[in-house]
Design an enzyme around this catalytic site. Structure first.
Site, short mmCIF file in Angstrom:
data_model
loop_
_atom_site.label_atom_id
_atom_site.label_comp_id
_atom_site.label_asym_id
_atom_site.label_seq_id
_atom_site.Cartn_x
_atom_site.Cartn_y
_atom_site.Cartn_z
CE LYS B 64 -4.01 2.00 2.00
NZ LYS B 64 -4.30 2.40 0.61
CG ASN B 88 -9.98 3.28 -4.58
OD1 ASN B 88 -9.33 4.05 -3.87
ND2 ASN B 88 -9.53 2.84 -5.74
CB ILE B 90 -8.50 4.48 0.19
CG1 ILE B 90 -9.21 3.29 -0.47
CG2 ILE B 90 -8.02 4.13 1.59
CD1 ILE B 90 -10.49 2.83 0.17
CG LEU B 92 -2.65 8.32 -1.30
CD1 LEU B 92 -1.61 9.40 -1.60
CD2 LEU B 92 -2.28 7.04 -2.03
CG ASN B 118 2.46 2.87 -4.41
OD1 ASN B 118 2.27 3.99 -3.95
ND2 ASN B 118 2.05 2.53 -5.61
CB CYS B 149 -3.17 8.61 -5.79
SG CYS B 149 -4.61 8.53 -4.69
CE LYS B 185 -0.86 1.58 -10.11
NZ LYS B 185 -1.35 0.88 -8.90
CB THR B 213 -8.26 4.05 -10.59
OG1 THR B 213 -7.77 5.16 -9.83
CG2 THR B 213 -8.03 2.77 -9.81
#
Lengths: 312, 326
Positions: B64, B88, B90, B92, B118, B149, B185, B213
């Site tokens: 995570k 989602n 969340i 982070l 990550n 993100c 990423k 995403t």
């Protein structure tokens, strides 16, 4: 608040009976290691059931208001608590009381004896037993009733000297996940809930609209009972499961009267096993006033009410 | 379990005797037993997953996101299911670097998959600070730089949607990463993902992972409000798979094929067939994300399925398959 050995198991459906307009009772049979794991399931623990491959009912059987929802593809498992667990010689029967509300529970209604489903569980922490208490108050709001039925059975079995009183509320009579029986001899409302009566537990029924029992919230019914009971607060414990607003009020009542209180929380969760971090529940930290998020699936779903920060 | 491949695997074991298949991968210098990772943010720090599957069977594990300080994450609801996927937000949420080093690294150190951490942050300094602390840890094979993100106000995707910013942060953290593999990423929320991949590779990325995403929204029509407290979230799951396969193929053809930088392909993988699509498109390895929530043992079935595909198709070495799209 203990746990038992969890895992992924295949459960056989042994029955799936309709018990109300939109309410069903699903019986799942576990064998082998699953029988052991689910045989040790504590009241308040839950499981994640894969319903993605279960067929929808035929269109005519889908209620009008759920036809849009029935078009939704489902991918995630769904979390369910249990209303009863029965250990037999070589298998365990665990029962789920559910209400049809969306695409997954709609699919669930088509399960029938002989089908099998993938189940991950038992998950989370269950209710702690009422050691040292004299009376346990079971406070159920709507579909919050199932784990309290299981709790009632276990308290009766393991702590027969502890009194239990059940309070079951819903918006309307139709939304109560019980069959109501009229009995003139019963207390006040004249209504008996056989699901609790079979454990020799008396129950109070309330509905927001007054269509059955006491008119008002189940927490108001509880307050009235507490005012009249004449028992010492330290001898009582409240167990709550239901909508968050109801649990918040229960926590408030418990706090004002210094009664111990455990509540089972609910949050949207993708996995139920601590991976996705979505089911955050806001909790107090010691002293500082800072809050932290705990995970409903792993740290809960049962929490001590004093620990929680409820949404205003 | 309904999803295992018992009959087929029995047939293959009994009819493919004598043939062997190598599914190990050299991923930017890191030797992987097989090409399957779990994706960041879907398996915590591996300890939760260990109750349900043998983590040591994985090729790689991505933690995570870790930030310098702990993060509480967003208010709830943080997730909502969509058709063949989920959103989602969340935010982070994580235990922070200190606690990660103290509590989680000792557990990860004992595991055999290649461990990638990550790393996320609000500023370039925060990213580099985290990596500098971790660069000397022998338990770690590499870093995955999270610049994609969509659920935080600062950092995250704001670095990943501008080629100049991608280049700047990649070259800055490259030094901090030291000898460790630096994987970047990428976000799919860009006009041309190859431009971002090129910027990362030119600035020193050792590997590229794609895709993160898609920013998306679900509305509660009765309340006329977004379902998620964060209003938007990142769409993942099978719904995004064809787009992810396309993007992997595009980046492979336009950027990485010529320079040999490996791609970790992800987005909606549920089965070995899904994974193989990504590999044929150009991925050297794949990661499974959302599916872990449904089938925590799913990655193991995928690894087995990849082996069987290779046997069925007379592929002696999985590396032959990468970028083999005709």
């Amino acid at each position: 608040m203990g746990t038992s050995k969890k895992g992924q198991f295949c459960a056989a459906v042994s029955a799936n009976r309709q018990i109300g307009r939109r309410c069903y009772r699903l019986s799942l049979a576990f064998e082998g290691t699953g029988a052991k794991a689910f045989g040790e399931l504590l009241p308040g623990q839950f499981a994640e059931v894969d319903l993605s491959e279960v067929a929808l009912p035929v269109m005519e059987k889908i209620p009008q208001d759920l036809r849009d929802a029935s078009k939704r593809e489902i991918i995630l498992r769904r979390p369910f608590s249990f209303c009863d667990v029965t250990v037999q010689r070589n298998k365990t029967i665990a029962e789920i009381l559910y209400c049809v509300v969306g695409p997954a529970s709609l699919r669930m209604t088509t399960l029938s004896a002989g089908d099998s489903v993938s189940v991950i569980g038992p998950l989370g922490n269950g209710f702690s037993m009422p050691k040292g208490k004299k009376t346990a108050l079971l406070l159920a709001g709507g579909m919050g009733a199932p784990p309290l039925l299981h709790l009632a059975k276990v308290i009766r079995r393991d702590y027969p000297k502890i009194e239990c009183v059940a309070f079951a509320g819903a918006k309307t009579k139709e939304e109560l996940p019980f069959k109501l029986r009229l009995d003139k001899a019963s207390i006040k409302s004249g209504l008996v809930l056989d699901e609790f009566a079979k454990y020799k537990i008396k129950s109070f029924v309330s509905t927001d609209d007054g269509s059955a029992g006491y008119t008002g919230f189940v927490t108001d019914c509880l307050v009235q009972w507490l005012d009249e009971c004449g028992l010492k607060e330290k001898d009582l414990i409240i167990y709550g499961c239901g909508p968050e607003a109801m649990l918040a009020r229960a926590a408030e009542i418990a706090d004002e009267r210094k009664i111990d209180c455990q509540v089972s929380m609910e949050q949207m969760m993708a996995c139920g096993i601590g991976l996705c971090q979505s089911c955050a529940v806001e909790c107090k930290t010691d002293g500082s006033g800072e809050t932290i998020y705990k995970m409903c699936c792993k740290d809960g779903p049962v929490f001590d009410s004093r620990e929680l920060v409820f949404k205003k | 379990m309904g999803r295992s491949l018992t009959a087929e695997s029995w047939f293959l074991r009994n009819n493919m005797m004598g043939k062997s298949v190598d599914i190990s991968v050299d991923f930017a210098g890191v030797k992987l037993a097989n090409p399957v990772f779990t994706a960041s943010g879907t398996c915590g720090y591996a300890d939760e997953l260990a109750d349900f599957m043998t983590v040591n069977k994985l090729g790689g594990f991505i933690t995570k996101s870790i930030t310098a300080a702990p993060r509480k994450g967003n208010a709830v609801p943080r997730i909502v299911e969509t058709d063949s996927g989920m959103l989602n937000a969340i935010g982070l949420a994580n235990i922070g670097l200190d606690k990660f080093i103290k509590e989680k690294l000792p557990i990860l150190r004992k595991m055999s998959p290649a461990i990638f951490v990550n790393v996320a942050g609000q500023t370039i300094e925060e990213y580099t600070a985290v990596m500098e602390r971790l660069a000397a840890e022998d338990a770690i094979a590499g870093f995955e730089l999270n610049i994609s993100c969509p659920n935080v106000k600062k950092g995250g995707i704001s670095f990943g949607t501008d080629a100049g910013a991608v280049a700047e942060i990649t070259s800055a953290v490259k030094k901090a990463a030291g000898e460790k593999v630096l994987m970047v990423k990428l976000s799919p929320c860009v006009t041309d993902i190859s431009v971002m991949a090129r910027a990362a590779v030119d600035a020193g990325a050792d590997a590229i992972s794609l895709i993160n995403t898609f920013t998306a929204m679900v509305i509660d029509i009765e309340r006329r409000k977004p379902v998620l407290a964060n209003r938007t979230g990142g769409l993942s799951g099978p719904a995004i798979k064809p787009i992810a396969v396309y993007m992997v193929n595009k980046v492979y053809n336009e950027v990485t094929k010529s320079c040999g930088v490996p791609i970790l392909g992800l987005g909606g993988i549920r089965t070995a067939s899904d994974a193989i699509e990504f590999i044929i498109a150009g991925a050297s390895a794949v990661a499974v994300g959302t599916w872990n929530f449904v089938e925590p043992q799913g990655t193991i079935n995928i690894i087995e399925g990849i082996k069987q595909y290779c046997l069925r198709n007379n592929i002696a070495d999985i590396k032959e398959l990468t970028g083999s799209l005709l």
